[in-house]
Design a protein around this motif. Structure first.
Motif, short mmCIF file in Angstrom:
data_model
loop_
_atom_site.label_atom_id
_atom_site.label_comp_id
_atom_site.label_asym_id
_atom_site.label_seq_id
_atom_site.Cartn_x
_atom_site.Cartn_y
_atom_site.Cartn_z
N THR A 530 0.82 -1.21 0.00
CA THR A 530 0.00 0.00 0.00
C THR A 530 0.85 1.27 0.00
OG1 THR A 530 -0.15 0.03 2.42
CG2 THR A 530 -1.89 -1.14 1.22
N ALA A 531 2.02 1.20 0.64
CA ALA A 531 2.85 2.39 0.81
C ALA A 531 4.20 2.29 0.12
CB ALA A 531 3.07 2.68 2.30
N GLU A 532 4.47 1.16 -0.55
CA GLU A 532 5.76 1.04 -1.23
C GLU A 532 5.85 2.10 -2.33
OE1 GLU A 532 5.86 -2.93 -2.75
OE2 GLU A 532 4.24 -2.61 -4.20
N GLY A 533 7.05 2.65 -2.47
CA GLY A 533 7.23 3.75 -3.41
C GLY A 533 7.05 5.10 -2.75
N GLU A 534 6.49 5.11 -1.55
CA GLU A 534 6.38 6.34 -0.76
C GLU A 534 7.33 6.27 0.44
OE1 GLU A 534 1.78 7.79 -1.41
OE2 GLU A 534 2.12 6.17 0.02
N PHE A 535 7.15 5.24 1.28
CA PHE A 535 7.94 5.19 2.51
C PHE A 535 9.39 4.80 2.27
CE2 PHE A 535 7.27 0.61 2.35
CZ PHE A 535 8.37 0.10 3.00
N ASP A 536 9.67 4.10 1.16
CA ASP A 536 11.01 3.57 0.93
C ASP A 536 11.79 4.39 -0.09
OD1 ASP A 536 9.23 2.88 -1.04
OD2 ASP A 536 9.67 0.74 -1.04
N MET A 537 11.48 5.67 -0.19
CA MET A 537 12.15 6.52 -1.17
C MET A 537 13.60 6.79 -0.76
SD MET A 537 10.63 10.30 -0.45
CE MET A 537 10.65 11.03 1.19
N GLN A 538 14.36 7.26 -1.73
CA GLN A 538 15.79 7.47 -1.54
C GLN A 538 16.16 8.88 -1.08
OE1 GLN A 538 14.26 6.81 -4.44
NE2 GLN A 538 14.53 8.65 -5.66
N TYR A 539 15.23 9.82 -1.17
CA TYR A 539 15.58 11.21 -0.91
C TYR A 539 15.85 11.46 0.58
CZ TYR A 539 13.94 11.80 -5.67
OH TYR A 539 13.77 11.67 -7.02
N GLU A 540 16.85 12.28 0.85
CA GLU A 540 17.38 12.45 2.20
C GLU A 540 16.78 13.67 2.90
OE1 GLU A 540 21.44 12.65 1.04
OE2 GLU A 540 21.45 10.59 0.28
N PHE A 541 15.46 13.70 3.00
CA PHE A 541 14.82 14.76 3.78
C PHE A 541 15.13 14.53 5.25
CE2 PHE A 541 11.79 14.27 0.11
CZ PHE A 541 12.14 15.45 -0.52
N PRO A 542 15.54 15.55 5.99
CA PRO A 542 15.96 15.32 7.38
C PRO A 542 14.82 14.89 8.30
CG PRO A 542 15.89 17.67 6.88
CD PRO A 542 15.70 16.96 5.58
N ASN A 543 13.63 15.38 8.03
CA ASN A 543 12.47 15.04 8.86
C ASN A 543 11.35 14.55 7.95
OD1 ASN A 543 13.51 16.25 11.50
ND2 ASN A 543 13.59 18.03 10.14
N GLN A 544 10.92 13.32 8.15
CA GLN A 544 9.85 12.77 7.31
C GLN A 544 8.94 11.86 8.10
OE1 GLN A 544 11.40 10.06 4.24
NE2 GLN A 544 13.42 10.93 4.46
N ARG A 545 7.73 11.77 7.59
CA ARG A 545 6.75 10.83 8.15
C ARG A 545 5.88 10.36 7.00
NH1 ARG A 545 4.06 13.64 12.53
NH2 ARG A 545 2.94 14.76 10.89
N ILE A 546 5.87 9.05 6.77
CA ILE A 546 5.09 8.48 5.68
C ILE A 546 4.16 7.43 6.28
CG2 ILE A 546 5.13 7.14 3.55
CD1 ILE A 546 8.15 9.18 4.43
N ALA A 547 2.87 7.63 6.08
CA ALA A 547 1.88 6.75 6.68
C ALA A 547 0.82 6.36 5.64
CB ALA A 547 1.21 7.42 7.88
N HIS A 548 0.09 5.30 5.96
CA HIS A 548 -0.97 4.85 5.07
C HIS A 548 -2.16 4.36 5.88
CE1 HIS A 548 -2.65 3.33 1.29
NE2 HIS A 548 -3.14 2.35 2.02
N VAL A 549 -3.35 4.63 5.35
CA VAL A 549 -4.60 4.17 5.95
C VAL A 549 -5.19 3.10 5.02
CG1 VAL A 549 -6.94 4.78 6.67
CG2 VAL A 549 -5.05 6.41 7.02
N ILE A 550 -5.31 1.88 5.52
CA ILE A 550 -5.94 0.81 4.74
C ILE A 550 -7.45 0.92 4.89
CG2 ILE A 550 -6.30 -1.68 4.56
CD1 ILE A 550 -3.39 -2.09 5.24
N VAL A 551 -8.13 0.99 3.76
CA VAL A 551 -9.58 1.08 3.73
C VAL A 551 -10.10 -0.21 3.11
CG1 VAL A 551 -11.58 2.38 2.92
CG2 VAL A 551 -9.44 3.58 3.45
N ASP A 552 -10.89 -0.96 3.84
CA ASP A 552 -11.41 -2.22 3.33
C ASP A 552 -12.13 -1.98 2.01
OD1 ASP A 552 -11.99 -4.99 3.38
OD2 ASP A 552 -14.03 -4.53 4.05
N SER A 553 -11.74 -2.73 0.99
CA SER A 553 -12.25 -2.47 -0.36
C SER A 553 -13.35 -3.45 -0.74
CB SER A 553 -11.11 -2.58 -1.38
OG SER A 553 -11.61 -2.48 -2.69
N PRO A 554 -14.52 -2.93 -1.15
CA PRO A 554 -15.54 -3.83 -1.68
C PRO A 554 -15.21 -4.30 -3.09
CG PRO A 554 -16.28 -1.55 -1.82
CD PRO A 554 -14.97 -1.53 -1.09
#
Length: 757
Positions: A530-554
């Protein structure tokens, strides 16, 4: 082909990994399961002798190699035998392939290990311990799966060891016959050669070698490679050119009849009633079968019925004429607009699971001092269909206590288990032939079509049945790439430096649904995809927070080529471009400044930009850099805009995928991934209205045409690192590269896929 028993132990092990981070105490200290010798014999013919679970040698010198991965155009029937041939010292032309048995030594370990939610920069005891334990879990599960761009990566060690072990056994047999030491012998082109010039062909040594001990197995140094790293022609090309290649739809068991399907038009709907009397009087029609009970929840197929007839056209016409009443169910009012509104509400209300944190975001957000500018943006991506060229199909026969199955599948193990369950037999009584796949892209990881056709064949009195979906069936009953919504909030200082980077997204979970469908595991916990490509990025921002909300999908969800990276790269790389613009910096220089501790990423970026050169007049270059499946990719898209039409003329793609086993196949994979990604970037969207998928064929779900395809130039970076994935990594960067070029040309920031002006 034999199956393996499924039971509570497998569910316990896999569930334990998901629930407690792979801390399986006691069992975890046992030795890892070996991957050289199988518990089922390697299928051989013409007197060939198996030297291990992967390799057999015939009297004519031909080498039989077990093939556990499905060929769907990605080139594994060329790349994987290269690994064995290299270490065995035989010409690639002398290797023939045989479908591997369902045995744990052929399980895909790399794919499961890659699913761990660790950042690529993570190191230390926790990552090492969890990775090691999940590797052991994967060996115990033995899931034979083709996916996750993992085929070469997973085979790199065991298939080379299988070749090297067989070579050592042949050398030992020759040395014993000559009464010399093995050190006096070498190998070349299928011969053992003594220092004095004597030679023995592998075929003449095979029987004696079977009783030889390999001793210490030594793998070649890359400097000694003769095949690996050198372009080899595709082994599957001739058969595809002359028409002899056998795909699923080409299966022709004697006496075969055909089945066409009618499935609920509403997601989650069920069959209320069927009037079949008139249809049974139509030409060629044999029977009508309700297959609904054979399928678990949230499959692409869903509930429905099949019409069996002498020809597929007769079956299809009868299926269309069949009077079916449907219970629409709870999703009758479902719409794309409502789904996105739910995503937005959940992002407003929930913090989600934080997949990655660095620095102190709370401190950045709590202090206005030093913050000169704040940049906020919201991005969205739609559901996508797989739209493989070979329509969904499968052939089955249920007879004399056995199920015979001909399937273009990415998941042979799941196919066997599903066939056994629906057919009412043990897995040992399922005989599976894995055919070539006319495209997979993740759709054929699921086995809903197997459940359907086995249910139909079971009702067909021992007659083999081939079920074929129409394109409309396929488009409206897929397991879709999830729709997603992402929000970004970044703070910059007066010099354009990013002080804080916050990213939160929402979508359904593919893995939760897939594991429930195929392993019976209850959904729960984080899902890296769900969050791959966002949380595992290479850029060296000193302060970061990457989160994801799973929404049950019909909506039924499935793995789509590059999975979460496919849309998260668009979100991330587009927003990074926004930050560069807000900082008043060139987008390439901005990225370079964020890669000081990532020299491989920087080298890939520089290579692509240098090769691209300057954009011609009237065109612009857009840049994107992304890592997925272990491979670093930088793309420069050369784009023009004519009215509202976006045209992509050229794409320069630099890749660092570790050791390049076959450079030709890597270039082909890049070209394929770029075209596939461009189809999604420019046209792809599945929308829901009144609980139904609105798109039904290529008329309203277009793909890139030949006259729209850009020139693709591939740069393969030299590397001595372990091979990484190549089937998917060139798909994610293309959408943001094009969008960033469009911004340069028009000043419009396109934040939704597909890209439209």
């Amino acid at each position: 082909m034999h199956g393996v028993k499924t039971g509570s132990r497998r569910r316990f092990i896999f569930g334990g990994v998901a629930a407690v981070g792979a801390l399986v105490v006691g069992w975890g200290v046992m030795p890892a399961r070996q991957r050289l010798n199988a518990s089922h014999p390697l299928p051989v013919s013409d007197g060939a002798v198996a030297l291990n679970g992967w390799v057999a040698v015939g009297a004519d010198g031909m080498v039989t190699v077990a093939m556990p991965r499905s060929e769907m155009g990605q080139g594994v029937h060329t790349a994987l035998p290269m690994l064995v041939a290299e270490e065995l010292d035989v010409p690639l032309a002398s290797v023939r392939l045989v479908q591997s048995p369902i045995d744990k030594i052929f399980g895909n370990i790399a794919m499961l290990k890659d699913g761990l939610p660790f950042h690529p920069d993570d190191s230390g005891n926790l990552k090492a311990a969890v990775s090691w334990t999940v590797g052991k879990v994967a060996r115990e599960l033995g899931l034979i799966i083709t996916g996750g761009s993992s085929s070469v990566k997973d085979a790199w060690q065991p298939m080379r060891e299988a070749g090297a072990s067989a070579r050592a056994m042949l050398v030992a047999a020759a040395a014993r016959q000559w009464n010399v030491g093995v050190a006096a012998c070498c190998t070349e082109d299928g011969f053992v050669i003594h220092a004095d010039g004597r030679r023995l062909a592998y075929g003449a040594l095979a029987t004696a070698a079977a009783t030889s001990e390999p001793g210490e197995i030594r793998l070649k140094s890359p400097k000694d490679f003769k095949l690996i790293g050198h372009a080899q022609p595709r082994r599957d090309t001739p058969s595809k050119v002359n028409g002899t290649a056998a795909f699923g739809i080409d299966a022709r068991p004697a006496g075969m009849v055909y089945a066409a399907v009618r499935m609920s038009p509403v997601i989650g709907g069920t069959v209320a009633s069927v009037k079949q009397d008139a249809v049974l009087k139509m030409p060629g029609v044999l029977r009508v079968v309700d297959f609904s009970s054979a399928l678990p929840e949230k499959t692409g197929a869903g509930a429905g019925v099949a019409v069996v007839a002498s020809t597929w056209w007769q079956a299809r016409q009868a299926a269309l004429a069949l009077e079916v009443q449907w219970n629409a169910g709870a999703q009758a009012g479902l719409s794309s607009a409502a789904i996105y509104a739910d995503f937005a509400a959940r992002l407003d209300a929930e913090s989600g699971h934080a997949y990655y944190k660095a620095g102190d975001m709370d401190a950045v957000e709590g202090k206005a001092a030093g913050v000169a500018k704040t940049v906020k943006a919201e991005y969205r991506a739609p559901y996508l269909a797989h739209a493989a060229m070979e329509p969904v199909n499968c052939t089955a026969q249920v007879k004399d206590g056995k199920v015979y199955l001909w399937a273009p599948t990415q998941s042979p193990g799941f196919a066997v288990e599903t066939a056994a369950k629906v057919g009412g037999v043990s897995t040992d009584n399922v005989v599976l032939v894995v055919t070539m796949l006319g495209g997979g892209f993740g759709r054929r990881l699921d086995v809903d079509m197997v459940a359907q056709v086995v249910a139909v064949a079971k009702a067909s009195a021992g007659v083999p049945v081939q079920m074929i979906w129409s394109r409309e069936d396929d488009m409206t009953h897929d397991v879709y790439r999830p729709a997603a919504l992402a929000r970004f909030n970044a703070s910059l200082d007066a010099a354009g430096n990013v002080l804080g980077y916050d990213n939160k997204s929402a979508s359904g979970s593919v893995s939760h649904q897939f594991m429930k469908r195929n392993l019976g595991l209850p959904p729960g916990g984080p899902d890296k995809t769900t969050a791959e490509g966002e949380f595992d990025m290479q850029y060296e921002f000193p302060n970061q927070r990457i989160a994801h909300v799973i929404v049950d999908s019909p909506v039924p969800l499935g793995y789509w080529r590059s999975v979460g990276h496919s849309h998260n790269a668009f979100f991330k790389e587009s927003f990074v471009d926004e930050l560069a613009h807000a900082a008043g910096k060139d987008s390439v220089e901005f990225r370079r400044g964020l890669l000081k501790r990532h020299p491989r990423h920087l080298a890939v970026l520089n290579a692509a930009v240098a090769k691209a050169g300057a954009a011609p007049e009237g065109r612009a270059h857009g840049v994107a850099l992304h890592q997925s499946f272990g491979t670093i990719v930088a793309q420069v898209a050369e784009v023009s805009v004519e009215g509202t039409e976006i045209k992509v003329h050229r794409v320069v793609c630099a890749v660092d995928c570790g050791i390049a086993v076959n450079p030709n196949i890597i270039a082909q994979q890049v070209e394929s991934a770029v075209v596939f990604g461009l189809s999604a970037a420019l046209f792809g969207a599945v929308t829901i209205k009144d609980g139904k998928v609105e798109q039904s064929n290529f008329g309203d779900y277009p793909v890139l045409r030949m006259n729209q395809a850009p020139e693709v130039e591939t740069i393969i970076m030299p590397s001595a690192e372990h091979p990484e994935g190549m089937g998917e990594p060139a798909t994610p960067p293309i959408a943001p590269a094009v969008a960033n070029a469009v911004f340069k040309l028009t000043g419009k920031r396109l934040r939704s896929l597909p890209l439209t002006l």
